[in-house]
Design a protein around this motif. Structure first.
Motif, PDB file in Angstrom:
ATOM      1  N   UNK A  68       0.834  -1.201   0.000  1.00 47.93           N
ATOM      2  CA  UNK A  68       0.000   0.000   0.000  1.00 47.93           C
ATOM      3  C   UNK A  68       0.867   1.249   0.000  1.00 47.93           C
ATOM      4  N   UNK A  69       1.892   1.264   0.851  1.00 44.61           N
ATOM      5  CA  UNK A  69       2.808   2.407   0.908  1.00 44.61           C
ATOM      6  C   UNK A  69       3.521   2.570  -0.432  1.00 44.61           C
ATOM      7  N   UNK A  70       3.934   1.480  -1.025  1.00 46.90           N
ATOM      8  CA  UNK A  70       4.650   1.524  -2.301  1.00 46.90           C
ATOM      9  C   UNK A  70       3.771   2.086  -3.407  1.00 46.90           C
ATOM     10  N   UNK A  71       2.498   1.680  -3.463  1.00 49.88           N
ATOM     11  CA  UNK A  71       1.595   2.201  -4.491  1.00 49.88           C
ATOM     12  C   UNK A  71       1.436   3.714  -4.379  1.00 49.88           C
ATOM     13  N   UNK A  72       1.232   4.181  -3.170  1.00 46.12           N
ATOM     14  CA  UNK A  72       1.064   5.621  -2.954  1.00 46.12           C
ATOM     15  C   UNK A  72       2.359   6.365  -3.301  1.00 46.12           C
ATOM     16  N   UNK A  73       3.493   5.811  -2.908  1.00 42.20           N
ATOM     17  CA  UNK A  73       4.778   6.446  -3.187  1.00 42.20           C
ATOM     18  C   UNK A  73       5.072   6.471  -4.685  1.00 42.20           C
ATOM     19  N   UNK A  74       4.707   5.422  -5.401  1.00 45.34           N
ATOM     20  CA  UNK A  74       4.920   5.398  -6.851  1.00 45.34           C
ATOM     21  C   UNK A  74       4.061   6.453  -7.535  1.00 45.34           C
ATOM     22  N   UNK A  75       2.829   6.620  -7.064  1.00 42.07           N
ATOM     23  CA  UNK A  75       1.967   7.675  -7.620  1.00 42.07           C
ATOM     24  C   UNK A  75       2.588   9.046  -7.386  1.00 42.07           C
ATOM     25  N   UNK A  76       3.104   9.277  -6.181  1.00 37.50           N
ATOM     26  CA  UNK A  76       3.728  10.563  -5.875  1.00 37.50           C
ATOM     27  C   UNK A  76       5.011  10.758  -6.686  1.00 37.50           C
ATOM     28  N   UNK A  77       5.783   9.709  -6.872  1.00 33.26           N
ATOM     29  CA  UNK A  77       7.005   9.812  -7.687  1.00 33.26           C
ATOM     30  C   UNK A  77       6.659  10.155  -9.129  1.00 33.26           C
ATOM     31  N   UNK A  78       5.578   9.595  -9.636  1.00 26.31           N
ATOM     32  CA  UNK A  78       5.146   9.892 -10.998  1.00 26.31           C
ATOM     33  C   UNK A  78       4.802  11.374 -11.142  1.00 26.31           C
ATOM     34  N   UNK A  79       4.107  11.912 -10.149  1.00 26.82           N
ATOM     35  CA  UNK A  79       3.758  13.339 -10.185  1.00 26.82           C
ATOM     36  C   UNK A  79       5.025  14.185 -10.102  1.00 26.82           C
ATOM     37  N   UNK A  80       5.992  13.778  -9.268  1.00 22.19           N
ATOM     38  CA  UNK A  80       7.246  14.524  -9.170  1.00 22.19           C
ATOM     39  C   UNK A  80       7.990  14.536 -10.506  1.00 22.19           C
ATOM     40  N   UNK A  81       7.987  13.423 -11.191  1.00 22.47           N
ATOM     41  CA  UNK A  81       8.642  13.356 -12.508  1.00 22.47           C
ATOM     42  C   UNK A  81       7.916  14.266 -13.500  1.00 22.47           C
ATOM     43  N   UNK A  82       6.590  14.304 -13.425  1.00 24.81           N
ATOM     44  CA  UNK A  82       5.840  15.213 -14.300  1.00 24.81           C
ATOM     45  C   UNK A  82       6.195  16.677 -14.014  1.00 24.81           C
ATOM     46  N   UNK A  83       6.393  16.992 -12.737  1.00 31.21           N
ATOM     47  CA  UNK A  83       6.814  18.352 -12.384  1.00 31.21           C
ATOM     48  C   UNK A  83       8.177  18.654 -13.002  1.00 31.21           C
ATOM     49  N   UNK A  84       9.115  17.701 -12.920  1.00 30.95           N
ATOM     50  CA  UNK A  84      10.437  17.909 -13.513  1.00 30.95           C
ATOM     51  C   UNK A  84      10.348  18.078 -15.025  1.00 30.95           C
ATOM     52  N   UNK A  85       9.483  17.309 -15.674  1.00 31.83           N
ATOM     53  CA  UNK A  85       9.323  17.460 -17.128  1.00 31.83           C
ATOM     54  C   UNK A  85       8.745  18.829 -17.467  1.00 31.83           C
ATOM     55  N   UNK A  86       7.799  19.290 -16.660  1.00 30.99           N
ATOM     56  CA  UNK A  86       7.217  20.616 -16.886  1.00 30.99           C
ATOM     57  C   UNK A  86       8.277  21.704 -16.708  1.00 30.99           C
TER      58      UNK A  86
END
Length: 126
Positions: free
Chosen positions: A46-64
């Motif tokens: 459960x923690x890993x799923x939530x963390x992966x979602x947050x990491x994905x958003x962080x990567x999107x921020x870096x791409x932006x």
């Protein structure tokens, strides 16, 4: 392929306020949820799923942000958003890869915090 990337970068810069207004609160919320799941000792998947979602958003921020860096826009805002994305990314990667260590030290951290909290006086007893 290069034309597609250029079009996406232009779209990102055009809708910067909307993108940042959505991604930044989402990243902070998901990172907070990851930390809350760790503290409440939820299971690792459960923690890993939530963390992966947050990491994905962080990567999107870096791409932006990289779309702004690519045209030479270097402002304090781009560095602040980069730092925020890096902080959220590091917290979430630590939650994924350091789950067992965190769970091992959590009781010690709880005891440390609880010993420094002021004691509550029950109502009616002085």
């Amino acid at each position: 392929m290069i034309e597609l990337i250029s079009t996406l970068a232009d779209l990102s810069r055009t809708h910067c306020v909307g993108i940042c207004g959505f991604l930044i609160p989402l990243d902070l919320t998901l990172t907070g949820c990851t930390f809350l799941l760790l503290v409440t000792q939820r299971s690792q998947p459960i923690v890993t799923r939530c963390a992966i979602a947050a990491c994905t958003v962080s990567v999107l921020i870096f791409l932006h942000i990289s779309s702004w860096f690519s045209i030479g826009v270097v402002t304090p805002v781009t560095f602040i958003l980069s730092g925020l994305g890096l902080l959220c990314l590091s917290v979430n990667l630590s939650a994924i890869y350091g789950y067992s260590q965190f769970q091992r030290y959590l009781p010690h951290m709880k005891n440390l915090v609880l010993t420094h909290l002021p004691q509550r006086v029950p109502v009616g007893k002085v």
